[in-house]
Every structure is written in structure tokens, then in C-alpha cells.
Design a protein around this motif. Structure first.
Motif, PDB file in Angstrom:
ATOM      1  N   PHE A 113       5.073  -8.519  -6.237  1.00 53.93           N
ATOM      2  CA  PHE A 113       3.519  -8.438  -6.863  1.00 53.93           C
ATOM      3  C   PHE A 113       2.766  -7.480  -5.970  1.00 53.93           C
ATOM      4  O   PHE A 113       2.735  -7.516  -4.956  1.00 53.93           O
ATOM      5  N   PRO A 114       2.035  -6.735  -6.936  1.00 56.44           N
ATOM      6  CA  PRO A 114       1.897  -6.443  -8.231  1.00 56.44           C
ATOM      7  C   PRO A 114       2.238  -5.111  -8.689  1.00 56.44           C
ATOM      8  O   PRO A 114       1.533  -4.627  -9.621  1.00 56.44           O
ATOM      9  N   VAL A 115       3.204  -4.776  -7.993  1.00 53.40           N
ATOM     10  CA  VAL A 115       3.679  -3.432  -8.182  1.00 53.40           C
ATOM     11  C   VAL A 115       4.173  -3.041  -9.617  1.00 53.40           C
ATOM     12  O   VAL A 115       3.805  -2.161 -10.382  1.00 53.40           O
TER      13      VAL A 115
ATOM     14  N   ASN B  31       7.043  -7.933 -12.708  1.00 54.72           N
ATOM     15  CA  ASN B  31       5.961  -8.272 -11.793  1.00 54.72           C
ATOM     16  C   ASN B  31       6.387  -9.497 -11.156  1.00 54.72           C
ATOM     17  O   ASN B  31       5.855 -10.777 -11.643  1.00 54.72           O
ATOM     18  N   LEU B  32       7.110  -9.608 -10.184  1.00 50.80           N
ATOM     19  CA  LEU B  32       7.766 -10.877  -9.577  1.00 50.80           C
ATOM     20  C   LEU B  32       7.919 -10.554  -8.111  1.00 50.80           C
ATOM     21  O   LEU B  32       7.468  -9.270  -7.630  1.00 50.80           O
ATOM     22  N   SER B  33       8.066 -11.705  -7.176  1.00 55.42           N
ATOM     23  CA  SER B  33       7.991 -11.714  -5.906  1.00 55.42           C
ATOM     24  C   SER B  33       9.150 -10.582  -5.540  1.00 55.42           C
ATOM     25  O   SER B  33      10.222 -10.729  -5.977  1.00 55.42           O
TER      26      SER B  33
ATOM     27  N   PHE C 189       0.879  -1.168   0.132  1.00 56.10           N
ATOM     28  CA  PHE C 189       0.038   0.076   0.039  1.00 56.10           C
ATOM     29  C   PHE C 189       0.715   1.186  -0.071  1.00 56.10           C
ATOM     30  O   PHE C 189       0.574   2.084  -0.870  1.00 56.10           O
ATOM     31  N   PRO C 190       1.796   1.438   0.739  1.00 55.23           N
ATOM     32  CA  PRO C 190       2.654   2.529   0.870  1.00 55.23           C
ATOM     33  C   PRO C 190       3.277   2.614  -0.484  1.00 55.23           C
ATOM     34  O   PRO C 190       3.474   3.836  -1.267  1.00 55.23           O
ATOM     35  N   ALA C 191       3.839   1.608  -0.995  1.00 52.70           N
ATOM     36  CA  ALA C 191       4.758   1.484  -2.403  1.00 52.70           C
ATOM     37  C   ALA C 191       3.768   2.196  -3.367  1.00 52.70           C
ATOM     38  O   ALA C 191       4.388   2.802  -4.441  1.00 52.70           O
ATOM     39  N   MET C 192       2.484   1.574  -3.394  1.00 53.15           N
ATOM     40  CA  MET C 192       1.663   2.031  -4.536  1.00 53.15           C
ATOM     41  C   MET C 192       1.432   3.540  -4.417  1.00 53.15           C
ATOM     42  O   MET C 192       1.417   4.078  -5.500  1.00 53.15           O
ATOM     43  N   ILE C 193       1.428   3.989  -3.146  1.00 54.02           N
ATOM     44  CA  ILE C 193       1.058   5.455  -3.288  1.00 54.02           C
ATOM     45  C   ILE C 193       2.159   6.325  -3.620  1.00 54.02           C
ATOM     46  O   ILE C 193       2.188   7.315  -4.297  1.00 54.02           O
TER      47      ILE C 193
ATOM     48  N   THR D  28      11.886  -0.884  -9.538  1.00 54.16           N
ATOM     49  CA  THR D  28      10.715  -0.724  -8.692  1.00 54.16           C
ATOM     50  C   THR D  28       9.991  -1.975  -8.366  1.00 54.16           C
ATOM     51  O   THR D  28       9.427  -2.253  -7.412  1.00 54.16           O
ATOM     52  N   GLY D  29       9.411  -2.583  -9.546  1.00 53.98           N
ATOM     53  CA  GLY D  29       8.604  -3.701  -9.628  1.00 53.98           C
ATOM     54  C   GLY D  29       9.420  -4.941  -9.160  1.00 53.98           C
ATOM     55  O   GLY D  29       8.827  -5.544  -8.069  1.00 53.98           O
TER      56      GLY D  29
END
Length: 292
Positions: A80-82, A108-110, A47-51, A74-75
Motif C-alpha cells: 500500500f499504496p504503490v 494495492n495490497l500489503s 518514498f524511494p519506491a514511489m520516486i 510492483t504494487g
């Protein structure tokens, strides 16, 4: 074709409804397991990373090539799934570009945190070198990213717009939009995680006495339960590690559906994403055979 799709969806939904009615305790435990994974791992981690990543893409305009590199790095670091989230965001602002769709399966990886804490410590009990495991996971992804960037090097020089809006918003508006976008994405992820956690619970209920088939089916469905079951296989550590890292590379259909939900506005082809994931899975297995 549409008629067959409708029939398939009807059978699928009715089967799921019958399973929930017949075995309510299984679905209850599956929901609890999914909520625990979402609340304890996904929500605080992503959640913080997405913001922040949404704000960064807007506030710090990058050169075209650096924009793609930022999305990939960053991804891979956030997990997942940033990667899919950022690819979708960049593509939404630049509908004409095609590179994000090609990069998405490989960025898009762990996250390293998930790999170290769940795969190395919880599943493999630190019986194998952390460096080698990380190398087997991320080296194939980096190789695919580099090859993809080289093949699309012309597009990397094309100017990109990092926001589709002509009038820049105030910081409060930007933060509000970033939070709302992250909330919608994280709630979608929670729904997919719960659904596929329940599906994994019902797979374990099937009258399949072969633990290998059950474990691999769960791994194809949802990686956390699949990795847990595979780590209990009575096989040499070498083969156990290859199976776990292969499941991790593919990500399971849970993450495939999460990616489809997050990138719905970008009109990315999910078939291309699955093909990319299968390629990454094969390369991961080959790297495991060579390096472990």
C-alpha cells in the motif's frame, strides 16, 4: 442528496471536534501512534519506491501488456499504496484506458515485508507456516489479476503512452517531478494514517465490553491497530489467522481514503475499488479455510 451530505459532514466534523476537546489525551496518543507508523514504516518503505517507479515508467517504455504486469508486480511487492499510485500514473497518461481501475483493488495490497514482519512475527508469533500465510494473501490477488487481464485482453494490446508530455524532460527535471509527486503522495498518506489512527484510539474508548466487536471495528478502520487487537483474541489460531488475513485483504477505510486521495486526478470510482476489495476479502477467507 447534497443537503444530506452536508448535514452528515457537519455532524461528523462537530463530533470529531467534541471528541478532541473532551479527550485530548486520546487524540494525542493517536497522533503519536500514526506518526510512528508513518515515520518508521511508510516513509522509509514507500518514498524511494514511489520516486523510482515514476522514473522507471518514463525511462523504460514497455509494451502495453508488460506495462500492466509491471504495475501489478510492483504494487504487490512494494505494498500500500504503490499499486494505486502506479495505476493512477498510468491512467493519467492514458485517459481512455479502463483496465487500471479494474486492477487497482487487487494490486494495492500489503507488501511481503509488512506481512512477514508485522503479521507473521509480531501478531501471529510465527505459530503458523509463513508459506501458507503468504499463499493465502497473494494467491487470491494473483487469481483476480489474471482473470481481469484475460477479460480485458483486447485492451492489453492497445498502445499506451507512459508520459503525457510531448517533450521529454532532462533527467534532473524528471527526478525533480518524481520527487515532488512522491512528496505530495507520502504527505497525504501521513495525514490519512494519523486521522484513522486517532479514530481507532477513540473506538477503543467506546463503552463496548465485547473485545471482538472492538477489534473488528478497528480492523475495518485501520489495519495495523485492528490486526494487533485481533491477535489478542482468545480464539484458536485458525480463526484468528482468518480474521487477520481478511482485515489485511480489505485494508481498512484508512487505505480506502488513501487510495481515493492518490487517485483523485484519475477520476477512479471508489465504489468499484471497495467492491473489488470486498471480493478479495471473501476469496482470501475461502483460501484460508482450504489451505490452513
Amino acid at each position: 442528496m447534497k443537503k444530506w451530505n452536508l448535514k452528515f459532514n457537519q455532524i461528523l466534523v462537530l463530533s470529531a471536534f467534541a471528541a478532541v476537546i473532551a479527550f485530548p489525551r486520546i487524540s494525542f496518543n493517536g497522533v503519536l501512534s500514526g506518526l510512528k507508523l508513518w515515520g518508521e514504516v511508510i516513509l522509509p518503505g514507500l518514498f524511494p519506491a514511489m520516486i523510482l517507479t515514476s522514473c522507471i515508467l518514463y525511462l523504460f517504455p514497455l509494451k502495453p501488456g508488460l506495462s500492466y504486469l509491471y504495475v501489478c508486480v510492483t504494487g504487490l511487492l512494494c505494498g500500500f499504496p504503490v499499486g494505486a499510485f502506479l495505476c493512477s500514473k498510468l491512467h493519467e497518461a492514458n485517459p481512455g484506458e479502463t483496465l487500471c481501475e479494474c486492477l487497482m483493488p487487487f494490486c494495492n495490497l500489503s507488501s511481503p515485508s509488512f506481512v512477514i514482519n508485522y503479521i507473521l512475527f509480531s501478531s501471529l508469533n510465527e505459530n503458523i507456516s509463513a508459506f501458507l500465510v503468504l499463499l493465502c494473501i497473494y494467491l487470491p490477488a494473483l487469481e483476480c489479476i489474471v482473470i481481469t487481464l484475460v477479460l480485458h485482453r483486447t485492451q492489453m494490446r492497445t498502445p499506451l503512452t507512459l508520459t503525457a508530455e510531448s517533450n521529454p524532460p532532462t533527467f534532473s527535471q524528471l527526478l525533480d517531478d518524481s520527487i515532488w509527486s512522491a512528496v505530495v503522495s507520502i504527505l497525504k498518506l501521513g495525514g490519512y494514517i494519523i486521522v484513522f489512527s486517532c479514530l481507532s484510539a477513540y473506538i477503543c474508548l467506546l463503552p463496548i465490553k465485547n473485545i471482538y466487536i472492538t477489534g473488528i471495528l478497528c480492523g475495518i478502520t485501520e489495519i495495523t491497530n485492528g490486526i494487533y487487537l485481533i491477535s489478542r483474541f482468545p480464539v484458536p489460531l485458525f480463526y484468528q489467522t482468518i480474521l487477520i488475513l481478511a482485515v489485511n485483504a480489505f485494508g481498512g477505510f484508512s487505505t480506502v481514503m488513501q487510495t481515493a486521495g492518490i487517485t483523485k486526478r484519475s477520476s477512479f470510482g471508489i465504489k468499484k475499488y471497495i467492491c473489488g476489495k470486498l471480493l478479495l476479502t471473501v476469496l482470501t477467507c475461502l483460501h484460508c479455510i482450504v489451505l490452513l
